[in-house]
Design an enzyme around this catalytic site. Structure first.
Site, PDB file in Angstrom:
ATOM      1  CB  THR A 284       2.073 -11.912   0.755  1.00 47.29           C
ATOM      2  OG1 THR A 284       1.015 -12.557   0.095  1.00 47.29           O
ATOM      3  CG2 THR A 284       3.345 -11.623   0.019  1.00 47.29           C
TER       4      THR A 284
ATOM      5  CE  LYS B 213       3.146  -2.324  -4.422  1.00 45.24           C
ATOM      6  NZ  LYS B 213       2.866  -2.152  -3.012  1.00 45.24           N
TER       7      LYS B 213
ATOM      8  CD  GLN C 142       1.092  -8.674  -2.244  1.00 44.90           C
ATOM      9  OE1 GLN C 142       1.928  -9.276  -3.012  1.00 44.90           O
ATOM     10  NE2 GLN C 142      -0.250  -8.769  -2.572  1.00 44.90           N
TER      11      GLN C 142
ATOM     12  N   GLY D 147      -4.190  -4.808  -4.710  1.00 38.62           N
ATOM     13  CA  GLY D 147      -4.879  -3.859  -5.140  1.00 38.62           C
ATOM     14  C   GLY D 147      -4.593  -2.519  -5.407  1.00 38.62           C
ATOM     15  CG  HIS D 148      -1.378  -2.128  -7.757  1.00 38.04           C
ATOM     16  ND1 HIS D 148      -0.491  -2.697  -8.559  1.00 38.04           N
ATOM     17  CD2 HIS D 148      -0.839  -2.476  -6.530  1.00 38.04           C
ATOM     18  CE1 HIS D 148       0.532  -3.568  -7.863  1.00 38.04           C
ATOM     19  NE2 HIS D 148       0.298  -3.097  -6.685  1.00 38.04           N
TER      20      HIS D 148
ATOM     21  CG  ASP E  57      -1.780  -1.343   1.310  1.00 33.87           C
ATOM     22  OD1 ASP E  57      -2.358  -1.664   0.172  1.00 33.87           O
ATOM     23  OD2 ASP E  57      -1.807  -1.858   2.219  1.00 33.87           O
TER      24      ASP E  57
HETATM   25  P1  IMP Z   1      -2.368 -12.703   1.968  1.00 34.56           P
HETATM   26  O1  IMP Z   1      -1.416 -12.267   0.860  1.00 34.56           O
HETATM   27  O2  IMP Z   1      -3.765 -12.688   1.551  1.00 34.56           O
HETATM   28  O3  IMP Z   1      -1.990 -14.284   2.156  1.00 34.56           O
HETATM   29  O4  IMP Z   1      -2.105 -11.919   3.350  1.00 34.56           O
HETATM   30  C1  IMP Z   1      -0.943 -11.863   3.904  1.00 34.56           C
HETATM   31  C2  IMP Z   1      -0.505 -10.659   4.368  1.00 34.56           C
HETATM   32  O5  IMP Z   1      -0.452  -9.794   3.413  1.00 34.56           O
HETATM   33  C3  IMP Z   1      -1.863  -9.882   5.343  1.00 34.56           C
HETATM   34  O6  IMP Z   1      -1.209  -9.081   6.357  1.00 34.56           O
HETATM   35  C4  IMP Z   1      -2.310  -9.061   4.238  1.00 34.56           C
HETATM   36  O7  IMP Z   1      -3.042  -7.848   4.728  1.00 34.56           O
HETATM   37  C5  IMP Z   1      -1.096  -8.673   3.613  1.00 34.56           C
HETATM   38  N1  IMP Z   1      -1.284  -8.155   1.984  1.00 34.56           N
HETATM   39  C6  IMP Z   1      -1.436  -8.970   1.124  1.00 34.56           C
HETATM   40  N2  IMP Z   1      -1.806  -8.388   0.064  1.00 34.56           N
HETATM   41  C7  IMP Z   1      -1.553  -7.095   0.232  1.00 34.56           C
HETATM   42  C8  IMP Z   1      -1.477  -5.717  -0.405  1.00 34.56           C
HETATM   43  O8  IMP Z   1      -1.862  -5.654  -1.662  1.00 34.56           O
HETATM   44  N3  IMP Z   1      -1.301  -4.635   0.071  1.00 34.56           N
HETATM   45  C9  IMP Z   1      -1.130  -4.694   1.584  1.00 34.56           C
HETATM   46  N4  IMP Z   1      -1.065  -5.792   2.227  1.00 34.56           N
HETATM   47  C10 IMP Z   1      -1.287  -7.065   1.528  1.00 34.56           C
END
Ligand code: IMP
Length: 428
Positions: A243, A21, A228, A45-46, A18
């Protein structure tokens, strides 16, 4: 910066995701021929604002918003084909052309319904120790990839192969579902649904690895967009609160097939403060009104899940680490304007752990949780930066703050963003 040849650029997040990017990728896309996603999935989510329009992209590279750019979903991405088709449909309904300008690697792994089921189940089982995932099935999909039971886009293109692999996975998942008293999956239903999905997806599938290497040899400008951030990286992040992919620059090679020595430039994006969604250590988190103020001024709510983001001061220990593991040569600092009204701004320059000052992040999250930030305080500039279009137009105190962030992080300041719109960007 503008106008200089980029060749092959990797853009990464240098914090916990977040960082803004989407906006920086969008700005750099103008100079690119090809934009590629290399890891993650629709957990990302961009957000990109183009004039009055706002787009949130999850799987489709941000280049889709510019006419004439080729967009590639690389082999390192895990693709939920239902989410992808829905995103394409949504873009088309809003007048964005998705025809011949989007390709998906045949080697990319699929996120299938049982991955989402397992993601939810594991989070529930972990209880208080949960990761706070986005619930999109990302972890279980990468686990299958590494465990060699994953199903890839290429399998989906061959009905018999897909059915055979799916049958095995459904049987395996149903054993778990039975143990936990969950509703069983139907092989028949999933298989039928995905035959239809395969038909719709087929036109986008390609050998993107060969194609990208050819583009690279032909001197095309390639932008590899990370999702991420560094501290969510499976190897370098705050494990297990991460992640399941390599979000850092190395992931751009394994996730696209472009060799390391062909990457010319690494741009790291960081906010002028820090945010994090989900659970896990966050040393500079603010649990007071200042945190609330950052969340409200910065509109800090997750682009994928809508969750409120945890907010805190800029952490130079964390960004220095990100600069190191990514080899970041240029920094893009975003959301400077969010700090405009603050009389005092703090930056974490070191941690204190067990009475000792340290400038590195411990591997153990329990230790990281106990780290107390050592802050340096800056005077706020207390004026709007929204209208600045050149670095020199920023208030002196804002320039000092930015230069300090770059110096502490160990890299060169290259882009400053003072708003979501394309024009609210300065190049140094
Ligand atoms: P997962 O990627 O859904 O398995 O989530 C693992 C961790 O990464 C969690 O803390 C999510 O909130 C974080 N996360 C995954 N994708 C994003 C992103 O695009 N932005 C911010 N945090 C993310």
């Amino acid at each position: 910066m503008v106008g200089h040849r980029m060749a092959t650029t990797v853009l990464v997040g240098a914090q916990w995701g977040d960082e803004g990017k989407g906006k920086i990728i969008d700005v750099l896309t103008e100079q690119s021929d090809v934009v590629v996603r290399y890891q993650g999935g629709n957990n990302a989510g961009h957000t990109v604002e183009v004039g009055p329009e706002k787009y949130v992209l999850h799987l489709v590279p941000s280049g889709i918003l510019y006419p004439g750019k080729l967009n590639i979903i690389g082999n390192g991405v895990v693709v939920d084909p239902l989410a992808l088709l829905e995103e394409i449909d949504h873009l088309q309904k809003r007048g964005i052309t998705v025809n011949g300008n989007l390709l998906v690697s045949d080697r990319a792994h699929l996120v299938l319904p049982y991955h989402r089921l397992l993601d939810a189940l594991r989070e529930k089982q972990k209880g208080k120790g949960k990761i706070g995932t986005t619930g999109r099935g990302i972890g279980p999909a990468y686990a299958d990839k590494v465990g060699r039971t994953g199903i890839r886009v290429v399998d989906l293109m061959s009905p018999a192969q897909f059915a055979e692999k799916l049958r095995f996975k459904v049987r395996e998942t149903n054993e778990i579902a039975r143990t936990f008293g969950l509703k069983l999956l139907s092989f028949q239903n999933i298989n039928e649904q995905y035959l239809e999905v395969a038909r719709k997806l087929k036109r986008y599938v390609a050998d993107t690895i060969k194609l990208l290497n050819r583009f690279e040899r032909d001197g095309k400008e390639i932008l590899l967009e990370g999702a991420q951030g560094a501290h969510l990286d499976i190897d370098f992040g705050t494990y297990p609160f991460v992640t399941s992919s390599n979000t850092t620059a190395g992931g751009a090679c394994t996730g696209t097939g472009i060799p390391p020595h062909r990457i010319n430039r690494v741009v790291g994006v960081m906010k002028a403060y820090t945010t994090r969604v989900g659970e896990g250590p966050f040393p500079t988190e603010l649990h007071n009104d200042q945190g609330t103020q950052l969340r409200e001024t910065g509109r800090e709510f997750g682009a994928t899940t809508g969750r409120p983001r945890r907010c805190g001061w800029f952490d130079a220990v964390a960004t220095r680490y990100a600069v190191m593991v990514n080899g970041i040569d240029e920094l893009a600092v975003t959301k400077m304007d969010v700090l405009d009204a603050l009389p005092k701004i703090k930056v974490c320059v070191a941690y204190k752990l067990n009475g000792k000052v340290t400038d590195s992040m411990p591997a153990d999250v329990e230790l990281l949780n106990r780290c107390v930030p050592v802050y340096q305080e800056f005077d706020g500039w207390m004026t709007s930066t929204k209208d600045a279009r050149e670095f020199d137009q920023l208030p002196k105190k804002a320039r000092t703050y930015l230069q300090k962030l770059a110096q502490l992080s160990g890299s060169k300041l290259s882009i400053v963003s003072v708003g979501a719109r394309r024009e609210e960007t300065m190049f140094l």
